[in-house]
Design a protein around this motif. Structure first.
Motif, mmCIF file in Angstrom:
data_model
loop_
_atom_site.group_PDB
_atom_site.id
_atom_site.type_symbol
_atom_site.label_atom_id
_atom_site.label_comp_id
_atom_site.label_asym_id
_atom_site.label_seq_id
_atom_site.Cartn_x
_atom_site.Cartn_y
_atom_site.Cartn_z
ATOM 1 N N ALA A 158 0.824 -1.205 0.000
ATOM 2 C CA ALA A 158 0.000 0.000 0.000
ATOM 3 C C ALA A 158 0.859 1.256 0.000
ATOM 4 C CB ALA A 158 -0.925 -0.004 1.206
ATOM 5 N N MET A 159 1.943 1.235 0.760
ATOM 6 C CA MET A 159 2.809 2.410 0.852
ATOM 7 C C MET A 159 3.426 2.766 -0.492
ATOM 8 S SD MET A 159 2.851 3.747 3.895
ATOM 9 C CE MET A 159 4.415 4.630 4.060
ATOM 10 N N GLY A 160 3.633 1.763 -1.337
ATOM 11 C CA GLY A 160 4.261 2.009 -2.627
ATOM 12 C C GLY A 160 3.286 2.198 -3.764
ATOM 13 N N ASP A 161 2.003 2.378 -3.447
ATOM 14 C CA ASP A 161 0.969 2.459 -4.481
ATOM 15 C C ASP A 161 0.275 3.823 -4.407
ATOM 16 O OD1 ASP A 161 -0.932 2.012 -6.381
ATOM 17 O OD2 ASP A 161 -1.713 0.164 -5.510
ATOM 18 N N PRO A 162 0.612 4.777 -5.287
ATOM 19 C CA PRO A 162 -0.036 6.096 -5.243
ATOM 20 C C PRO A 162 -1.555 5.967 -5.410
ATOM 21 C CG PRO A 162 1.867 6.120 -6.711
ATOM 22 C CD PRO A 162 1.630 4.672 -6.348
ATOM 23 N N GLY A 163 -2.276 6.733 -4.620
ATOM 24 C CA GLY A 163 -3.731 6.663 -4.672
ATOM 25 C C GLY A 163 -4.311 5.500 -3.906
ATOM 26 N N SER A 218 -14.083 7.467 2.322
ATOM 27 C CA SER A 218 -12.892 6.842 1.743
ATOM 28 C C SER A 218 -11.673 7.721 1.974
ATOM 29 C CB SER A 218 -13.082 6.557 0.256
ATOM 30 O OG SER A 218 -13.373 7.725 -0.467
ATOM 31 N N LEU A 219 -10.560 7.059 2.270
ATOM 32 C CA LEU A 219 -9.273 7.725 2.477
ATOM 33 C C LEU A 219 -8.378 7.381 1.293
ATOM 34 C CD1 LEU A 219 -10.538 7.255 5.377
ATOM 35 C CD2 LEU A 219 -8.209 7.306 6.239
ATOM 36 N N VAL A 220 -7.955 8.382 0.559
ATOM 37 C CA VAL A 220 -7.078 8.186 -0.599
ATOM 38 C C VAL A 220 -5.713 8.761 -0.233
ATOM 39 C CG1 VAL A 220 -6.753 8.557 -3.060
ATOM 40 C CG2 VAL A 220 -9.074 8.439 -2.107
ATOM 41 N N VAL A 221 -4.731 7.893 -0.085
ATOM 42 C CA VAL A 221 -3.407 8.318 0.364
ATOM 43 C C VAL A 221 -2.636 8.899 -0.810
ATOM 44 C CG1 VAL A 221 -1.268 7.591 1.466
ATOM 45 C CG2 VAL A 221 -3.440 6.549 2.145
ATOM 46 N N GLN A 222 -2.258 10.160 -0.703
ATOM 47 C CA GLN A 222 -1.582 10.859 -1.790
ATOM 48 C C GLN A 222 -0.077 10.993 -1.574
ATOM 49 O OE1 GLN A 222 -3.111 11.250 -4.398
ATOM 50 N NE2 GLN A 222 -5.256 11.695 -4.047
ATOM 51 N N ASP A 223 0.363 10.963 -0.316
ATOM 52 C CA ASP A 223 1.792 11.118 -0.066
ATOM 53 C C ASP A 223 2.143 10.415 1.238
ATOM 54 O OD1 ASP A 223 4.381 11.869 -0.470
ATOM 55 O OD2 ASP A 223 4.092 14.001 -0.067
ATOM 56 N N THR A 224 3.296 9.765 1.259
ATOM 57 C CA THR A 224 3.740 9.034 2.442
ATOM 58 C C THR A 224 5.196 9.368 2.737
ATOM 59 O OG1 THR A 224 4.458 7.126 1.122
ATOM 60 C CG2 THR A 224 2.187 7.110 1.949
ATOM 61 N N MET A 225 5.611 9.027 3.940
ATOM 62 C CA MET A 225 7.001 9.200 4.338
ATOM 63 C C MET A 225 7.509 7.852 4.836
ATOM 64 S SD MET A 225 8.664 11.908 7.051
ATOM 65 C CE MET A 225 7.811 11.190 8.472
ATOM 66 N N ALA A 226 8.518 7.309 4.181
ATOM 67 C CA ALA A 226 9.041 5.997 4.531
ATOM 68 C C ALA A 226 9.973 6.088 5.733
ATOM 69 C CB ALA A 226 9.767 5.380 3.340
#
Length: 360
Positions: A71-76, A185-193
């Protein structure tokens, strides 16, 4: 969206939530994700329920969801919560950090999330309202307050039926306040590894400053585990895991076998041409293997994100990277195997693995 399961910081907000009237409880009907792999916790192979997705929707700060790497590596990347009954709210709080920081390392995190608010009595095509929520890197949570002058989502102009439905309910140019929704719905647009998986402690739906409690949490978590087991079984049972070096067969009766690359190519997969590696089972939402004739089963660390094109087993006598096959190549003169394979369900790869419909 793939159905995952049905019925779905700070200590003070939790205490307030427990005092809230029972009629204000949020009863989850279903949580959904885009792909089966997105429903898994980062460490789910060890303990499927300890860091599972439902933990983000149970109102308990002590339970955490560890977001899967897929999930972390999948935009949107999207999680959708569908409610059994409409919910009134005027605020959403997302708590990303666990209440007790890890002793070593640092968790990754969501830093930008688009929130989509749905009322399917008005539109099944578009959310009625949407906003972006930024979560600062130095804060454990972030709040999105819904204004009493919220405008309808501009995309609704493309839904021909929305205008009539809105007018029939007597709604004007602004979304009624407090907002009433049947899905979020929550659409993840940006993450921090980071060196540890990203976490979500809680997604609070709030009204008048108080988090609404969730109802049916135990049922949700039980159905989530059943969903995970069904997905594992669908990928493994009766299948052949094929690599250039060898093929590993997951027999229907629990036998685990190895077939050499040459015998696989020739279609020689009967008892004379395969070696027993051990036994396998699915227990408590885990894939487990006992090597040889032993009875000690150990959990297998797996990645099924891209089945059937690619699956990975990271430990056990079956370790390797494989493609998944439903049946072996034809062998004109080979004796039948002792485990005649029933017709296994087809696996697809468009896009990625999706298990059969279940647990509505």
């Amino acid at each position: 969206m793939v159905p995952v399961f049905s019925a779905l910081p700070a200590i003070l907000p939790l205490v307030v939530a427990l005092w809230a009237p029972a009629e204000n409880a949020v009863a989850l009907k279903k949580l959904s994700v885009a792909r089966y792999a997105h429903s898994l916790a980062a460490d789910q192979f060890k303990s499927p329920g300890e860091h599972a997705l439902p933990n983000a929707f149970d109102g308990d700060p002590a339970t955490i969801w560890w977001v899967p790497p897929a999930a972390m590596g999948d935009p949107g990347y999207t999680v959708e919560a569908l409610f059994a009954a409409p919910v009134q709210l005027d605020q959403v709080r997302i708590v990303v950090d666990p209440p007790m920081p890890p002793a070593k390392g640092r968790h990754g995190r969501f830093i930008k999330v688009e929130l989509n608010f749905w009322d399917r009595s008005l539109s099944t095509q578009y959310p009625i309202y949407k906003r972006m929520l930024s979560i600062p890197a130095d804060r454990p949570s972030a709040d999105l307050a819904i204004p009493n002058t919220a405008k309808w989502n501009a995309q609704l102009i493309n839904d021909d039926g929305f205008g009539d439905k809105r007018r029939a309910k007597g709604y004007g140019d602004n979304v009624p306040f407090p907002m009433t929704i049947d899905s979020l719905s929550l659409v993840v647009q940006d993450t921090m590894a980071a060196d540890l998986p990203a976490t979500i402690a809680d997604v609070h739906l709030m009204l008048h400053g108080q988090p609404l409690p969730y109802a049916g949490v135990d049922e949700v978590k039980a159905k989530h585990r059943a969903f995970i087991e069904t997905g594992i079984k669908h990928i493994t049972e009766g299948r052949y895991f094929v690599s250039p070096a060898r093929t590993v067969q997951f027999g229907y009766s629990g036998g685990l076998y190895e077939i050499t690359a040459a015998n696989w190519t020739a279609g020689l997969v009967d008892d004379k041409n395969r070696k027993k590696l051990g036994t396998w089972r699915i227990e408590g939402g885990r894939l487990e293997i006992a090597p040889g004739n032993g009875k000690k089963f150990e959990p297998v660390d797996y990645a099924f994100d891209d089945a059937p094109t690619r699956v990975v087993l990271r430990n056990s006598v079956a370790a390797g990277e494989f493609a998944v096959a439903t049946r072996a190549p034809a062998a004109p003169n080979a004796a039948p195997a002792s485990e005649p394979a029933p017709q296994a369900p087809a696996l697809t790869n468009a896009p990625g693995y999706e298990p059969p419909p279940l647990l509505e």
